[in-house]
Motif scaffolding. Structure first.
Motif, mmCIF file in Angstrom:
data_model
loop_
_atom_site.group_PDB
_atom_site.id
_atom_site.type_symbol
_atom_site.label_atom_id
_atom_site.label_comp_id
_atom_site.label_asym_id
_atom_site.label_seq_id
_atom_site.Cartn_x
_atom_site.Cartn_y
_atom_site.Cartn_z
ATOM 1 N N UNK A 191 0.824 -1.208 0.000
ATOM 2 C CA UNK A 191 0.000 0.000 0.000
ATOM 3 C C UNK A 191 0.860 1.261 0.000
ATOM 4 N N UNK A 192 1.952 1.251 0.802
ATOM 5 C CA UNK A 192 2.829 2.418 0.851
ATOM 6 C C UNK A 192 3.487 2.665 -0.501
ATOM 7 N N UNK A 193 3.934 1.595 -1.149
ATOM 8 C CA UNK A 193 4.599 1.756 -2.440
ATOM 9 C C UNK A 193 3.630 2.270 -3.500
ATOM 10 N N UNK A 194 2.401 1.781 -3.461
ATOM 11 C CA UNK A 194 1.410 2.260 -4.417
ATOM 12 C C UNK A 194 1.132 3.745 -4.229
ATOM 13 N N UNK A 195 1.028 4.176 -2.972
ATOM 14 C CA UNK A 195 0.773 5.595 -2.710
ATOM 15 C C UNK A 195 1.925 6.465 -3.199
ATOM 16 N N UNK A 196 3.156 6.030 -2.947
ATOM 17 C CA UNK A 196 4.330 6.796 -3.377
ATOM 18 C C UNK A 196 4.348 6.913 -4.899
ATOM 19 N N UNK A 197 4.123 5.810 -5.588
ATOM 20 C CA UNK A 197 4.137 5.835 -7.059
ATOM 21 C C UNK A 197 3.009 6.684 -7.616
ATOM 22 N N UNK A 198 1.846 6.579 -6.991
ATOM 23 C CA UNK A 198 0.712 7.353 -7.462
ATOM 24 C C UNK A 198 0.970 8.848 -7.323
ATOM 25 N N UNK A 199 1.562 9.250 -6.190
ATOM 26 C CA UNK A 199 1.876 10.664 -5.995
ATOM 27 C C UNK A 199 2.937 11.121 -7.004
ATOM 28 N N UNK A 200 3.935 10.277 -7.243
ATOM 29 C CA UNK A 200 5.000 10.648 -8.172
ATOM 30 C C UNK A 200 4.477 10.858 -9.586
ATOM 31 N N UNK A 201 3.418 10.157 -9.929
ATOM 32 C CA UNK A 201 2.856 10.277 -11.266
ATOM 33 C C UNK A 201 1.652 11.186 -11.312
ATOM 34 N N UNK A 202 1.420 11.916 -10.205
ATOM 35 C CA UNK A 202 0.345 12.895 -10.187
ATOM 36 C C UNK A 202 -1.042 12.311 -10.141
#
Length: 204
Positions: A191-202
């Motif tokens: 879940x943490x990795x998904x959130x980080x990637x999602x934020x990085x890609x806007x």
């Protein structure tokens, strides 16, 4: 969202064989069929495969990310299952044991593939699927599928069992041979990795 979009196509595409003996064996428990199969009862084995073929194929698809790979893995498991049934003990439910066999077979397949090619090459079918889905306007599904492939095999296996097969964390832990706390940590990490990637890609 993860449960709805993780798997872009249905595992039911892997069609189970027609076995007439299943009609006679419908009321027989998995455990009884497994023990009879281990003793050489072919009808019992046919009934067992007919009952669980879709389950094996579905999990194989989630573990490999490729329908052709899943079909090959399922066939390998079915071929090797008669010999493996000799090691089945009734301490565990048959389905738990079968999940473990499937996960182990997927691990073996990954190790063999790693000696022949880079790990990423084993997921080429996902890139082809990604391009097709982008053209059809399903970018969100593609993003999530690709993100899952960037996870370690341990995290992918855990997601496949808890979200794909809807196992509890305790059940997934039993299949994977780890503690329930380890499963909980892995899901938190996903879940943490998904959130980080999602934020990085806007996307958030």
């Amino acid at each position: 969202y993860m449960r709805r979009h993780f798997f872009p196509c249905s595992p039911k595409a892997c069609r189970s064989p027609r076995v007439s003996s299943i009609v006679m064996r419908m009321e027989t428990s998995d455990e009884a069929l497994a023990l009879a199969s281990a003793l050489g009862d072919r009808e019992a084995f046919s009934a067992l495969i007919a009952r669980h073929y879709d389950r094996i194929c579905g999990l194989s698809f989630r573990l490999t990310g490729s329908r052709p790979e899943a079909e090959d893995l399922t066939q390998d498991i079915c071929v090797s299952l008669p010999a493996k049934l000799g090691s089945y003990r009734r301490e565990a439910r048959f389905t738990t044991w079968l999940y473990r066999v499937t996960v182990n077979a997927a691990h073996d397949r990954r190790r063999r593939a790693a000696t022949r090619t880079k790990a990423a090459d084993g997921w080429g079918n996902w890139e082809l699927s990604r391009q097709a889905e982008i053209e059809e306007g399903r970018a969100a599904e593609v993003w999530l599928a690709e993100t899952m492939q960037s996870l370690s095999p341990e995290l992918r296996d855990t997601v496949a069992l808890t979200l794909g097969e809807d196992l509890s964390q305790a059940e997934a832990a039993e299949v994977l041979g780890v503690s329930e706390g380890t499963v909980a940590w892995r899901m938190s990490e996903v879940k943490k990795r998904l959130r980080v990637l999602a934020r990085a890609e806007g996307m958030l």
